[in-house]
Design a protein around this motif. Structure first.
Motif, PDB file in Angstrom:
ATOM      1  N   ILE A 104       0.863  -1.178   0.000  1.00  0.00           N
ATOM      2  CA  ILE A 104       0.000   0.000   0.000  1.00  0.00           C
ATOM      3  C   ILE A 104       0.905   1.235   0.000  1.00  0.00           C
ATOM      4  O   ILE A 104       1.776   1.364   0.862  1.00  0.00           O
ATOM      5  CB  ILE A 104      -0.916   0.012   1.250  1.00  0.00           C
ATOM      6  N   PRO A 105       0.734   2.116  -0.963  1.00  0.00           N
ATOM      7  CA  PRO A 105       1.596   3.299  -1.003  1.00  0.00           C
ATOM      8  C   PRO A 105       1.342   4.191   0.222  1.00  0.00           C
ATOM      9  O   PRO A 105       0.192   4.414   0.614  1.00  0.00           O
ATOM     10  CB  PRO A 105       1.196   4.011  -2.296  1.00  0.00           C
ATOM     11  N   HIS A 106       2.425   4.667   0.829  1.00  0.00           N
ATOM     12  CA  HIS A 106       2.296   5.467   2.045  1.00  0.00           C
ATOM     13  C   HIS A 106       3.558   6.301   2.249  1.00  0.00           C
ATOM     14  O   HIS A 106       4.593   6.046   1.638  1.00  0.00           O
ATOM     15  CB  HIS A 106       2.092   4.558   3.266  1.00  0.00           C
ATOM     16  N   PHE A 107       3.421   7.302   3.089  1.00  0.00           N
ATOM     17  CA  PHE A 107       4.561   8.077   3.552  1.00  0.00           C
ATOM     18  C   PHE A 107       4.725   7.784   5.033  1.00  0.00           C
ATOM     19  O   PHE A 107       3.765   7.894   5.807  1.00  0.00           O
ATOM     20  CB  PHE A 107       4.355   9.583   3.326  1.00  0.00           C
ATOM     21  N   LYS A 108       5.928   7.441   5.429  1.00  0.00           N
ATOM     22  CA  LYS A 108       6.165   7.081   6.829  1.00  0.00           C
ATOM     23  C   LYS A 108       5.918   8.261   7.755  1.00  0.00           C
ATOM     24  O   LYS A 108       5.451   8.086   8.883  1.00  0.00           O
ATOM     25  CB  LYS A 108       7.580   6.544   6.996  1.00  0.00           C
ATOM     26  N   ILE A 109       6.173   9.459   7.278  1.00  0.00           N
ATOM     27  CA  ILE A 109       5.940  10.649   8.093  1.00  0.00           C
ATOM     28  C   ILE A 109       4.454  10.776   8.432  1.00  0.00           C
ATOM     29  O   ILE A 109       4.101  11.180   9.538  1.00  0.00           O
ATOM     30  CB  ILE A 109       6.474  11.904   7.375  1.00  0.00           C
ATOM     31  N   ASP A 110       3.573  10.403   7.473  1.00  0.00           N
ATOM     32  CA  ASP A 110       2.131  10.444   7.754  1.00  0.00           C
ATOM     33  C   ASP A 110       1.756   9.439   8.845  1.00  0.00           C
ATOM     34  O   ASP A 110       0.901   9.710   9.689  1.00  0.00           O
ATOM     35  CB  ASP A 110       1.331  10.147   6.485  1.00  0.00           C
ATOM     36  N   VAL A 111       2.395   8.278   8.847  1.00  0.00           N
ATOM     37  CA  VAL A 111       2.131   7.276   9.887  1.00  0.00           C
ATOM     38  C   VAL A 111       2.606   7.802  11.235  1.00  0.00           C
ATOM     39  O   VAL A 111       1.910   7.668  12.246  1.00  0.00           O
ATOM     40  CB  VAL A 111       2.822   5.936   9.538  1.00  0.00           C
ATOM     41  N   PHE A 112       3.780   8.431  11.261  1.00  0.00           N
ATOM     42  CA  PHE A 112       4.289   8.996  12.520  1.00  0.00           C
ATOM     43  C   PHE A 112       3.313  10.039  13.055  1.00  0.00           C
ATOM     44  O   PHE A 112       2.981  10.057  14.240  1.00  0.00           O
ATOM     45  CB  PHE A 112       5.661   9.644  12.330  1.00  0.00           C
ATOM     46  N   ARG A 113       2.859  10.924  12.167  1.00  0.00           N
ATOM     47  CA  ARG A 113       1.959  11.994  12.567  1.00  0.00           C
ATOM     48  C   ARG A 113       0.631  11.427  13.078  1.00  0.00           C
ATOM     49  O   ARG A 113       0.078  11.910  14.063  1.00  0.00           O
ATOM     50  CB  ARG A 113       1.714  12.925  11.373  1.00  0.00           C
ATOM     51  N   PHE A 114       0.124  10.372  12.427  1.00  0.00           N
ATOM     52  CA  PHE A 114      -1.147   9.771  12.833  1.00  0.00           C
ATOM     53  C   PHE A 114      -1.058   9.223  14.253  1.00  0.00           C
ATOM     54  O   PHE A 114      -2.000   9.311  15.038  1.00  0.00           O
ATOM     55  CB  PHE A 114      -1.524   8.646  11.856  1.00  0.00           C
ATOM     56  N   HIS A 115       0.103   8.647  14.609  1.00  0.00           N
ATOM     57  CA  HIS A 115       0.273   8.066  15.942  1.00  0.00           C
ATOM     58  C   HIS A 115       0.805   9.066  16.960  1.00  0.00           C
ATOM     59  O   HIS A 115       1.070   8.705  18.112  1.00  0.00           O
ATOM     60  CB  HIS A 115       1.208   6.851  15.876  1.00  0.00           C
ATOM     61  N   GLY A 116       0.972  10.331  16.564  1.00  0.00           N
ATOM     62  CA  GLY A 116       1.381  11.362  17.496  1.00  0.00           C
ATOM     63  C   GLY A 116       2.857  11.320  17.827  1.00  0.00           C
ATOM     64  O   GLY A 116       3.260  11.627  18.953  1.00  0.00           O
ATOM     65  N   MET A 117       3.679  10.978  16.860  1.00  0.00           N
ATOM     66  CA  MET A 117       5.129  10.915  17.058  1.00  0.00           C
ATOM     67  C   MET A 117       5.806  11.943  16.176  1.00  0.00           C
ATOM     68  O   MET A 117       5.321  12.235  15.084  1.00  0.00           O
ATOM     69  CB  MET A 117       5.659   9.533  16.656  1.00  0.00           C
ATOM     70  N   SER A 118       6.934  12.419  16.655  1.00  0.00           N
ATOM     71  CA  SER A 118       7.711  13.305  15.805  1.00  0.00           C
ATOM     72  C   SER A 118       8.444  12.462  14.758  1.00  0.00           C
ATOM     73  O   SER A 118       8.531  11.245  14.868  1.00  0.00           O
ATOM     74  CB  SER A 118       8.723  14.091  16.645  1.00  0.00           C
ATOM     75  N   LYS A 119       8.968  13.161  13.767  1.00  0.00           N
ATOM     76  CA  LYS A 119       9.678  12.462  12.698  1.00  0.00           C
ATOM     77  C   LYS A 119      10.906  11.729  13.239  1.00  0.00           C
ATOM     78  O   LYS A 119      11.133  10.556  12.919  1.00  0.00           O
ATOM     79  CB  LYS A 119      10.089  13.486  11.628  1.00  0.00           C
ATOM     80  N   ALA A 120      11.663  12.390  14.115  1.00  0.00           N
ATOM     81  CA  ALA A 120      12.880  11.775  14.663  1.00  0.00           C
ATOM     82  C   ALA A 120      12.542  10.560  15.528  1.00  0.00           C
ATOM     83  O   ALA A 120      13.187   9.506  15.440  1.00  0.00           O
ATOM     84  CB  ALA A 120      13.665  12.797  15.479  1.00  0.00           C
ATOM     85  N   SER A 121      11.494  10.677  16.359  1.00  0.00           N
ATOM     86  CA  SER A 121      11.099   9.547  17.206  1.00  0.00           C
ATOM     87  C   SER A 121      10.595   8.379  16.367  1.00  0.00           C
ATOM     88  O   SER A 121      10.838   7.215  16.675  1.00  0.00           O
ATOM     89  CB  SER A 121      10.013   9.975  18.193  1.00  0.00           C
ATOM     90  N   GLY A 122       9.879   8.690  15.318  1.00  0.00           N
ATOM     91  CA  GLY A 122       9.368   7.637  14.434  1.00  0.00           C
ATOM     92  C   GLY A 122      10.488   6.868  13.761  1.00  0.00           C
ATOM     93  O   GLY A 122      10.474   5.634  13.706  1.00  0.00           O
ATOM     94  N   TRP A 123      11.465   7.606  13.241  1.00  0.00           N
ATOM     95  CA  TRP A 123      12.588   6.932  12.590  1.00  0.00           C
ATOM     96  C   TRP A 123      13.398   6.130  13.606  1.00  0.00           C
ATOM     97  O   TRP A 123      13.906   5.053  13.300  1.00  0.00           O
ATOM     98  CB  TRP A 123      13.483   7.943  11.874  1.00  0.00           C
ATOM     99  N   ARG A 124      13.503   6.641  14.844  1.00  0.00           N
ATOM    100  CA  ARG A 124      14.218   5.906  15.893  1.00  0.00           C
ATOM    101  C   ARG A 124      13.481   4.592  16.210  1.00  0.00           C
ATOM    102  O   ARG A 124      14.096   3.548  16.403  1.00  0.00           O
ATOM    103  CB  ARG A 124      14.350   6.768  17.145  1.00  0.00           C
ATOM    104  N   ALA A 125      12.150   4.641  16.244  1.00  0.00           N
ATOM    105  CA  ALA A 125      11.363   3.432  16.507  1.00  0.00           C
ATOM    106  C   ALA A 125      11.552   2.414  15.385  1.00  0.00           C
ATOM    107  O   ALA A 125      11.653   1.212  15.640  1.00  0.00           O
ATOM    108  CB  ALA A 125       9.885   3.791  16.661  1.00  0.00           C
ATOM    109  N   LEU A 126      11.617   2.898  14.149  1.00  0.00           N
ATOM    110  CA  LEU A 126      11.839   1.974  13.033  1.00  0.00           C
ATOM    111  C   LEU A 126      13.256   1.403  13.054  1.00  0.00           C
ATOM    112  O   LEU A 126      13.478   0.260  12.670  1.00  0.00           O
ATOM    113  CB  LEU A 126      11.571   2.677  11.707  1.00  0.00           C
ATOM    114  N   GLN A 127      14.208   2.204  13.495  1.00  0.00           N
ATOM    115  CA  GLN A 127      15.590   1.719  13.587  1.00  0.00           C
ATOM    116  C   GLN A 127      15.679   0.628  14.662  1.00  0.00           C
ATOM    117  O   GLN A 127      16.382  -0.350  14.481  1.00  0.00           O
ATOM    118  CB  GLN A 127      16.522   2.875  13.921  1.00  0.00           C
TER     119      GLN A 127
END
Length: 143
Positions: A26-49
């Motif tokens: 499903i096409p998506h932007f990871k930043i949109d997923v971070f925003r939907f769950h109330g996370m900042s971009k840096a925190s989201g990427w850290r969670a994925l790492q």
């Protein structure tokens, strides 16, 4: 507003959402997923790492699970009992499962005899004296 740690369930939701979207192409932007769950971009990427570093969202241990109480019957003895029940030739027309159920309902217990490693010299002497007394009372082998 200061720095805020995100809880593990929130990180897991982000990781799970992105894993689902990628698995179903499903096409998506990871930043949109971070925003939907109330996370900042840096925190989201850290969670994925962390997902890549820890090999998933679950705990994989190389050691056996040692929680809970120990089993009363070790698997070897249980296998012997099962073999005995399977190979027992009874003169009645009964299924082996019925015998298993009845044995279980009887609540039979297995007592294992353990060898006593140390006997004090006093006890050893008392046992020897008792054996001599019994041999004098019952000298015949049939007794």
């Amino acid at each position: 507003m200061g720095f805020q740690y995100h809880s593990t369930p929130k990180k897991a939701r982000v990781q799970g959402t992105i894993a689902y979207l990628q698995a179903n192409r499903i096409p998506h932007f990871k930043i949109d997923v971070f925003r939907f769950h109330g996370m900042s971009k840096a925190s989201g990427w850290r969670a994925l790492q962390q997902l890549d570093e820890e090999d998933g969202r679950t705990y994989h241990s190389v050691y056996p699970d040692r929680r809970g109480r120990r089993k009363k019957i070790i698997p070897e003895i249980l296998a012997q009992i099962e073999r005995f029940i399977d190979t027992a030739r009874l003169d009645i027309d009964v299924y082996a499962d019925t015998v298993r159920r009845v044995v279980k309902d009887l609540n039979l217990r297995i007592y294992l005899v353990y060898e006593k490693k140390y006997i004090s010299p006093q006890l050893r002497e008392r046992r020897a004296d008792y054996t001599c007394i019994i041999l004098k009372q019952y000298p015949d082998l049939a007794d």
